[in-house]
Write a protein that holds these residues in place. Structure first.
Motif, short mmCIF file in Angstrom:
data_model
loop_
_atom_site.label_atom_id
_atom_site.label_comp_id
_atom_site.label_asym_id
_atom_site.label_seq_id
_atom_site.Cartn_x
_atom_site.Cartn_y
_atom_site.Cartn_z
N LYS A 15 -8.81 14.37 -6.10
CA LYS A 15 -8.76 15.78 -5.71
C LYS A 15 -10.01 16.57 -6.11
N ASN A 16 -10.65 16.15 -7.22
CA ASN A 16 -11.78 16.92 -7.73
C ASN A 16 -13.11 16.17 -7.69
N SER A 17 -13.09 14.98 -7.09
CA SER A 17 -14.31 14.17 -6.93
C SER A 17 -15.02 13.88 -8.25
N VAL A 18 -14.24 13.64 -9.30
CA VAL A 18 -14.82 13.28 -10.60
C VAL A 18 -15.08 11.78 -10.59
N LYS A 19 -16.25 11.39 -10.14
CA LYS A 19 -16.55 9.97 -9.95
C LYS A 19 -16.58 9.19 -11.25
N ALA A 20 -16.85 9.84 -12.36
CA ALA A 20 -16.91 9.14 -13.66
C ALA A 20 -15.53 8.63 -14.08
N LEU A 21 -14.47 9.15 -13.46
CA LEU A 21 -13.12 8.65 -13.73
C LEU A 21 -12.55 7.89 -12.54
N GLY A 22 -13.36 7.71 -11.51
CA GLY A 22 -12.90 7.06 -10.30
C GLY A 22 -13.07 5.56 -10.33
N TYR A 23 -12.40 4.91 -11.27
CA TYR A 23 -12.46 3.46 -11.42
C TYR A 23 -11.05 2.92 -11.64
N ALA A 24 -10.84 1.67 -11.24
CA ALA A 24 -9.56 1.02 -11.52
C ALA A 24 -9.44 0.81 -13.03
N THR A 25 -8.21 0.70 -13.50
CA THR A 25 -7.97 0.59 -14.93
C THR A 25 -7.58 -0.83 -15.35
N LEU A 26 -7.77 -1.10 -16.62
CA LEU A 26 -7.32 -2.35 -17.25
C LEU A 26 -6.45 -1.97 -18.44
N ARG A 27 -5.27 -2.58 -18.52
CA ARG A 27 -4.40 -2.29 -19.67
C ARG A 27 -3.75 -3.56 -20.18
N PHE A 28 -3.87 -3.78 -21.50
CA PHE A 28 -3.19 -4.87 -22.18
C PHE A 28 -1.84 -4.36 -22.67
N ILE A 29 -0.78 -5.10 -22.39
CA ILE A 29 0.56 -4.69 -22.81
C ILE A 29 1.09 -5.70 -23.82
N ASP A 30 1.49 -5.20 -24.97
CA ASP A 30 2.10 -6.07 -25.99
C ASP A 30 2.77 -5.18 -27.03
#
Length: 444
Positions: free
Chosen positions: A248-263
């Motif tokens: 919505k705000n074109s903040v490209k610095a946050l426009g990446y896929a995420t990685l999350r470890f779950i444990d």
């Protein structure tokens, strides 16, 4: 500065060819301005338009591919919710292996490929967590990669271990995880050298923002982000805020896929966390271990959410053999909606008979929807049956149609001289009873 629809429209060819999926170039320009389309959808865009609109037409969430042989795509999303357009790339579900685990486990992970409604589901990556020294970690990563060819997510203790492990699997398009601000300069060099992807992390979203912007400015942009959240609600909020900021705000610095470890230490809480990631914008979800019962649930959930609602799952239109039918085996007909096909074929198998199943092209619609759309009429089915030359493949002259479209029986018989139409049950669950109590007694 973002361009508006009118500015973008002036750079388009103006042919209104509709090949992009929009009715006019102006409509397409408005979609580009709203980040709901990509310039690549226009087959006639000029080089000037590509240069000017290059950044404007990039998906708000940067696309990245992992894996060299078994490849998964991440990012490229343009909407917050599936009904707005469609989701593009499914989250990757990965499994963690601690260094020292039996390497044979890696083969089990790779070979776990359940099939649901015609689609093969699978684990997309393996995370390897370092337990020993850097040299042994690198050797272990090399063994796991050699056995699976799946991209690895390297979870190392330090940059030296990350360096060795990455070199051991160079060219694999694996992920170097846990990259902090202090590690950035060296990690970028390693990733560039070995053609890997970086997953950067920081204590908060502001730190992520600064880190991704700095790395991109330095000329490297194959990035994922690891948020350091500490509760389910915080994870939910952070993922949603980052996605909204990018879209919505074109903040490209946050426009990446995420990685999350779950444990979490609790299998039920692990499941809830994984479901939240899949539901709310997770990119790669790493489970703490290999649990087929947990995996099938999450893979099925992901399949349901990331199936394009505008493109139903469908099977190839053709004549299918259920069991080992011969020329006298009964003939059934239904639509090419995958769920319908697998339910009907499964019930025929459960009845203990072999049969032929005619599946015409119905654009993946269910029985009633296809009938309402004119894709499952008597004339339409008869035309398909003639095209596949059914008459010369079977001796039987009876065809069973779904009970919900009993009204097409007369039309089908008119268009298929010599064939008799039997009306089967409306629900697939009643198919076994129909076969045993009506069809088999009729043909006895």
């Amino acid at each position: 500065m973002a361009l508006g629809g009118l500015q973008i429209q002036k750079l388009l060819p103006g042919t209104n060819c509709k090949e992009c999926g929009s009715s006019t170039c102006m409509a397409f320009a408005m979609k580009l301005a709203a980040k709901k389309a990509m310039l690549a959808d226009c087959p006639y865009a000029s080089e000037e338009a590509k240069q000017v609109l290059g950044a404007a037409s990039e998906p708000p969430v940067k696309g990245v591919k992992i894996g060299a042989e078994i490849i998964s795509s991440l990012g490229e999303e343009t909407v917050m919710y599936r009904h707005e357009k469609t989701f593009v790339n499914k989250p990757v579900i990965a499994v963690n292996m601690d260094e020292g685990s039996d390497p044979a486990l890696a083969e089990k992970i790779k070979e776990y490929r359940p099939v649901r409604v015609g689609e093969e589901l699978f684990v997309g990556a393996i995370a390897v967590t370092q337990k020993g020294e850097s040299e042994s970690f690198a050797d272990y990563c090399a063994k796991v990669y050699k056995k699976t060819k799946l991209p690895l997510i390297l979870r190392a203790k330090n940059i030296e271990s990350l360096d060795r492990a990455s070199a051991a699997i160079a060219g694999s398009r694996s992920i170097l995880s846990g990259v902090t601000a202090k590690m950035t300069e060296e990690a970028v060099k390693i990733a560039q050298r070995d053609n890997q992807v970086l997953a950067v992390t920081a204590p908060d979203a502001d730190g992520i923002f600064e880190l991704t912007a700095k790395i991109k400015e330095a000329g490297f942009n194959d990035l994922l982000i690891e948020f350091q959240t500490h509760s389910l609600s915080e994870t939910f909020q952070t993922n949603s805020i980052a996605r909204k900021a990018a879209l919505k705000n074109s903040v490209k610095a946050l426009g990446y896929a995420t990685l999350r470890f779950i444990d979490t230490g609790n299998s039920m809480e692990d499941m809830v966390s994984a479901v939240t990631e899949i539901d709310k914008f997770g990119g790669i979800v790493v489970l703490p271990g290999f649990d087929p019962a947990q995996l099938i649930t999450l893979l099925t959930l992901r399949q349901n959410i990331y199936t394009d609602p505008q493109k139903p799952i469908q099977v190839e239109p053709k004549l299918y053999a259920i069991g080992e039918p011969d020329r006298k085996s009964p003939v059934f007909v239904t639509t090419n909606f995958s769920l319908t096909y697998f339910l009907v074929s499964g019930e025929i198998e459960n009845a203990g008979i072999s049969a032929w199943l005619v599946i015409p092209e119905c654009e993946g619609f269910s029985v009633l929807t296809a009938w309402a759309a004119g894709k499952f009429s008597g004339a339409y089915i008869a035309k398909f049956i003639k095209e596949i030359d059914l008459e010369n493949q079977v001796d039987t002259r009876e065809i069973v149609i779904p009970g919900y479209v009993a009204q097409i029986s007369g039309e089908l018989e008119e268009n298929l001289p010599g064939f008799k139409v039997l009306v089967g049950p409306g629900e697939a669950t009643d198919m076994e009873s129909f076969i045993k109590n009506i069809l088999m007694k009729r043909n006895a």
